[in-house]
Design a protein around this motif. Structure first.
Motif, PDB file in Angstrom:
ATOM      1  N   VAL A 101       0.836  -1.200   0.000  1.00 21.39           N
ATOM      2  CA  VAL A 101       0.000   0.000   0.000  1.00 21.39           C
ATOM      3  C   VAL A 101       0.869   1.247   0.000  1.00 21.39           C
ATOM      4  CG1 VAL A 101      -1.813  -1.205   1.301  1.00 21.39           C
ATOM      5  CG2 VAL A 101      -0.140   0.202   2.521  1.00 21.39           C
ATOM      6  N   GLU A 102       0.252   2.356  -0.345  1.00 24.77           N
ATOM      7  CA  GLU A 102       0.911   3.658  -0.246  1.00 24.77           C
ATOM      8  C   GLU A 102      -0.137   4.700   0.113  1.00 24.77           C
ATOM      9  OE1 GLU A 102       2.671   4.452  -3.993  1.00 24.77           O
ATOM     10  OE2 GLU A 102       0.770   4.642  -5.066  1.00 24.77           O
ATOM     11  N   ILE A 103       0.311   5.770   0.757  1.00 23.69           N
ATOM     12  CA  ILE A 103      -0.595   6.857   1.097  1.00 23.69           C
ATOM     13  C   ILE A 103      -0.922   7.644  -0.170  1.00 23.69           C
ATOM     14  CG2 ILE A 103      -0.851   9.002   2.394  1.00 23.69           C
ATOM     15  CD1 ILE A 103       0.853   7.849   4.567  1.00 23.69           C
ATOM     16  N   ALA A 104      -2.184   7.922  -0.354  1.00 23.79           N
ATOM     17  CA  ALA A 104      -2.624   8.685  -1.525  1.00 23.79           C
ATOM     18  C   ALA A 104      -3.621   9.738  -1.066  1.00 23.79           C
ATOM     19  CB  ALA A 104      -3.259   7.760  -2.556  1.00 23.79           C
ATOM     20  N   ASN A 105      -3.786  10.772  -1.870  1.00 20.73           N
ATOM     21  CA  ASN A 105      -4.829  11.749  -1.575  1.00 20.73           C
ATOM     22  C   ASN A 105      -6.180  11.069  -1.672  1.00 20.73           C
ATOM     23  OD1 ASN A 105      -2.968  13.862  -1.308  1.00 20.73           O
ATOM     24  ND2 ASN A 105      -2.954  14.212  -3.521  1.00 20.73           N
ATOM     25  N   GLU A 106      -7.108  11.528  -0.871  1.00 15.90           N
ATOM     26  CA  GLU A 106      -8.458  10.946  -0.906  1.00 15.90           C
ATOM     27  C   GLU A 106      -8.990  11.058  -2.332  1.00 15.90           C
ATOM     28  OE1 GLU A 106     -11.504   8.851   0.346  1.00 15.90           O
ATOM     29  OE2 GLU A 106      -9.942   9.493   1.737  1.00 15.90           O
ATOM     30  N   GLN A 107      -9.243   9.902  -2.930  1.00 14.51           N
ATOM     31  CA  GLN A 107      -9.702   9.861  -4.313  1.00 14.51           C
ATOM     32  C   GLN A 107     -10.417   8.534  -4.526  1.00 14.51           C
ATOM     33  OE1 GLN A 107      -6.360   9.535  -7.065  1.00 14.51           O
ATOM     34  NE2 GLN A 107      -5.047   8.891  -5.377  1.00 14.51           N
ATOM     35  N   PRO A 108     -11.167   8.404  -5.585  1.00 11.33           N
ATOM     36  CA  PRO A 108     -11.859   7.139  -5.836  1.00 11.33           C
ATOM     37  C   PRO A 108     -10.863   5.971  -5.905  1.00 11.33           C
ATOM     38  CG  PRO A 108     -12.690   8.846  -7.282  1.00 11.33           C
ATOM     39  CD  PRO A 108     -11.487   9.426  -6.582  1.00 11.33           C
ATOM     40  N   GLY A 109     -11.244   4.873  -5.302  1.00  9.31           N
ATOM     41  CA  GLY A 109     -10.388   3.692  -5.348  1.00  9.31           C
ATOM     42  C   GLY A 109      -9.484   3.530  -4.153  1.00  9.31           C
TER      43      GLY A 109
END
Length: 350
Positions: free
Chosen positions: A279-287
């Motif tokens: 996993v990786e941290i991502a901006n809140e976004q679909p998916g």
């Protein structure tokens, strides 16, 4: 080559092995990996001639040895608890297998002692032949046990949880040394372990067993990165598992879409497995997957972060770069799953 065909073994009503087929290549270092009761030690004992199958056969280089006793198979066996003779010196322990041969095949006492000294040098215990097992450390006793197994010049080396009685530091040192010795001598070796790290570090191929059957055979990389069943996925390495639904090519966790390829899995309930490092941290976004942090602790160069997902009590663990500050309890993260594996609810991979 060692060939096992349709091997089955029962102990009363308990089916320890169920129709096992396996080929061990010349010069290979093969691990039999599985939990207690999976059948791995029973299989090793059948290969050695210490036990006999109820059905099936064992062949060494094409010759059927199914009914041969251990003394006639030219195998070396190393036990977890050394099985050294306390009243014998280290050198006499190493030479024991040679000293009990039939008179016509027995080397002279001088030749046996020379062979023992040669092997003690090989296992880095030169000069200790006059000591007794009680005067050695656990790691040294295991090296003596290995030297004894090698003294009879086996065509096959078998090891049953060889480092299980040792502490973690000694175990790691001996693993590295055993791998080098295996390559140096050109041995064919099979070892039993329930320690996944040990299997992945040492083996050329890993045989993962459970309840008397082989779940998967593959290189350490294949078994770890491409587990063939949910059992392998959960047993080999740390794994998170989430209940999901597959519908029209989309994966959803509690109606929240997750950006993953569904492969060939049919619509309906499924299980999503992924490693903490997938996993990786991502901006809140679909998916993305929402995580509420409940705790974090350092594991080497990364943070092992625990948290709940999707507003429910499902707990998962993820690994994040320790170059950044540790997430605080209550902090919300959006995670992108870079690599996941979908299984049907009966444990079959899509």
């Amino acid at each position: 080559m060692i060939t096992l065909n349709n091997i089955s073994k029962n102990f009363g009503s308990f089916k320890a092995l169920k129709n096992i087929d396996l080929e061990v290549r010349d010069g290979e270092f093969l691990a039999l990996l599985g939990p207690s009761g999976s059948g791995k030690t029973t299989l090793l004992r059948i290969i050695a001639g210490l036990a006999f199958p109820d059905a099936g056969n064992v062949a060494f280089n094409g010759d059927d040895v199914t009914n041969l006793k251990v003394a006639d198979r030219k195998v070396g066996f190393v036990f977890q608890h050394y099985a050294l003779f306390k009243h014998m010196s280290v050198a006499d322990n190493v030479g024991f297998g040679l000293s009990v041969r039939a008179r016509a095949m027995r080397p002279s006492k001088a030749a046996i002692r020379a062979r023992a000294d040669e092997l003690l040098d090989l296992v880095q215990l030169g000069g200790l032949g006059g000591r007794y097992p009680a005067q050695l450390s656990g790691g040294q006793r295991q090296r003596v046990a290995l030297a004894r197994a090698l003294a009879v010049e086996p065509q096959l080396l078998l090891l049953d949880e060889p480092f299980g009685a040792l502490d973690a530091k000694v175990r790691k040192e001996l693993r590295r040394w055993l791998r080098q010795l295996h390559e140096q001598m050109g041995l064919t070796s099979i070892f039993v372990t329930h320690d996944q790290e040990e299997a992945l570090e040492l083996a050329d191929r890993v045989v993962v067993m459970d309840h008397g059957v082989i779940e998967q055979i593959g290189t350490p990389g294949e078994v770890y990165m491409l587990p063939g069943s949910r059992f392998v996925s959960g047993f080999v390495g740390d794994t998170n598992s989430l209940p999901v639904t597959v519908s029209r090519g989309a994966v959803k966790f509690h109606d929240r879409p997750i950006a993953l390829d569904t492969g060939s899995i049919a619509d309906g309930p499924a299980l999503l497995d992924f490693r903490p490092h997938d996993v990786e941290i991502a901006n809140e976004q679909p998916g993305c997957l929402p995580l509420v942090v409940t705790g974090a602790y350092r594991r080497g160069g990364y943070w092992r972060v625990e948290g709940t997902v999707g507003g429910i009590s499902q707990v998962i663990e993820v690994d994040l770069d320790a170059a950044n500050p540790a997430p605080e309890p209550g902090q919300r993260l959006a995670l992108r799953i870079r690599r996941g594996r979908l299984f049907t609810t009966d444990g079959v991979q899509a």
